[in-house]
Design an enzyme around this catalytic site. Sequence first.
Site, PDB file in Angstrom:
ATOM      1  N   GLU A  21       0.834  -1.403  -0.076  1.00 61.77           N
ATOM      2  CA  GLU A  21      -0.062   0.146  -0.018  1.00 61.77           C
ATOM      3  C   GLU A  21       0.977   1.339  -0.067  1.00 61.77           C
ATOM      4  O   GLU A  21       1.660   1.300   1.115  1.00 61.77           O
ATOM      5  CB  GLU A  21      -1.010   0.138   1.255  1.00 61.77           C
ATOM      6  N   CYS A  66      -3.249   7.592   5.332  1.00 64.05           N
ATOM      7  CA  CYS A  66      -3.042   7.250   3.741  1.00 64.05           C
ATOM      8  C   CYS A  66      -4.345   7.702   3.190  1.00 64.05           C
ATOM      9  O   CYS A  66      -4.468   7.656   1.962  1.00 64.05           O
ATOM     10  CB  CYS A  66      -2.982   5.817   3.737  1.00 64.05           C
TER      11      CYS A  66
END
Length: 497
Positions: free
Chosen positions: A240, A277
Amino acid sequence: MTVVQGYNPRTGEPFGDPVPETTDDQVDALARAAAAAFPAWSGLPAAERADVLERLADALDGWAESLVAVADAETALGVPRLSGELKRTTNQLRLFAEVLREGSYVEAVLDSANPDTVPPRPVLRRLLRPLGPVAVFSASNFPFAFSVAGGDTASALAAGCPVVVKAHSAHPGTSRETARVVASVLPEGVFGIVYGTSAGVALVKHPAVKAVGFTGSTAGGRALFDLAQGRPDPIPFYGELGSVNPAVVLPGAAAARAEEVATGFAASLTLGVGQFCTNPGLLFAPESLVPALAAAVGGTTGGAMLNERMSDSYRSGTEELAASGLAKQVAAGSAPEEGFSAAPKLFEVPLEVFAENVEKLTEEHFGPAGVVVTYRDPAALPEVLRALPGTLTGTVHASDDEHELAGAVAAALAGVAGRLIFNGWPTGVAVAWGMHHGGPWPATTNPLHTSVGTTSIRRWLAPVTYQSWPDALLPPELREANPLGIPRRVDGVLGVH
């Protein structure tokens, strides 16, 4: 001897005892121990692995006060935030215990023999089996939920895979203390931890490691991804990475609730000093909304970032954006002067300029910085949105009479985003069966998979088909009588049979 030193981001001063970097020989020993532990751990009945995960969750909860104290000193994220994050971490472990007991994660399929098909079909039994030892790279911005005992570790352990964690250099003390608790619960060899950049490289290259989970920067993730693919035996690398998380405010929503949208955006943008994020770093809005957005962001207060490197990168990146001539700064919040601090910033750029400079203006500035792209005609949005890089989330704010337009915007975002939000904000990722936390590159290295939610377990499993095997020799999940009582697909029909 090379060491990893933690720092207090509020002051910039060293915190805690330095942790020695792990040598190549130590990495080798941990990886070999994980490989030796794999047969017993993967062979443990799922219900018994579930019990272990719940005991681990209880142990972490029992050490919550001391773990949070160390993490706060190393990350400056605050006791309330960290206490909630640790509870999220233990809840993840308990959720995967439920997944194991429910049983559908193995995707059991039973096909009866059929001599009349072309070609004839034998008896086929298929399920997912664990891959082997997994390397997990901790994230800087979530010292519990995406780190030593976080989602990658929880899902891999649930799958039946031993885990060796590479601790993040921003919080070595937190990693060491969390690892101590984890190791006290799990069987020998099922869990290990390494420290230092070179140890992480050695871990990815080790032949005993069969898959890697990573949360971090695009540059770091890409380097490790290439390393995993360049092995003599390439292995899955689930990273990620970066994400700008575009949000679109349609004209009706901007007119009806300008202040609500502006304050919601500012709160989401600056949450955790912009170190999530899913912070919405890119906002498409009518020009009329800019004053409210600027006022909202200008009224926010920044804080200490996780480490000096991040603080310096944020400062240089936003200064470069301001000097680029492409976007103008329209607001800046305040921030403490000491430590690794960062102030929120908001920039404005017209849609036409943005469309001609998509690559430059979608570079992620990790921290509390946002770019508002102003438009006159919302019909021009879908074409531009389709040109965005892959992202974890896409958000649409619309009034009740804008659903047709919202649908067109969502259709464009669906091609680049892994999760679509309506009249909300992307920060906050629920740990649930229906969550997808992923997206096309550079959001992740594989958009098929998620790093949050129950289906994240799928990353550490691979299918095996048993053809014409006697029932007594099959895994319990595939036996005719379904002794575990799990959901299965039998001759194409899904059910508990």
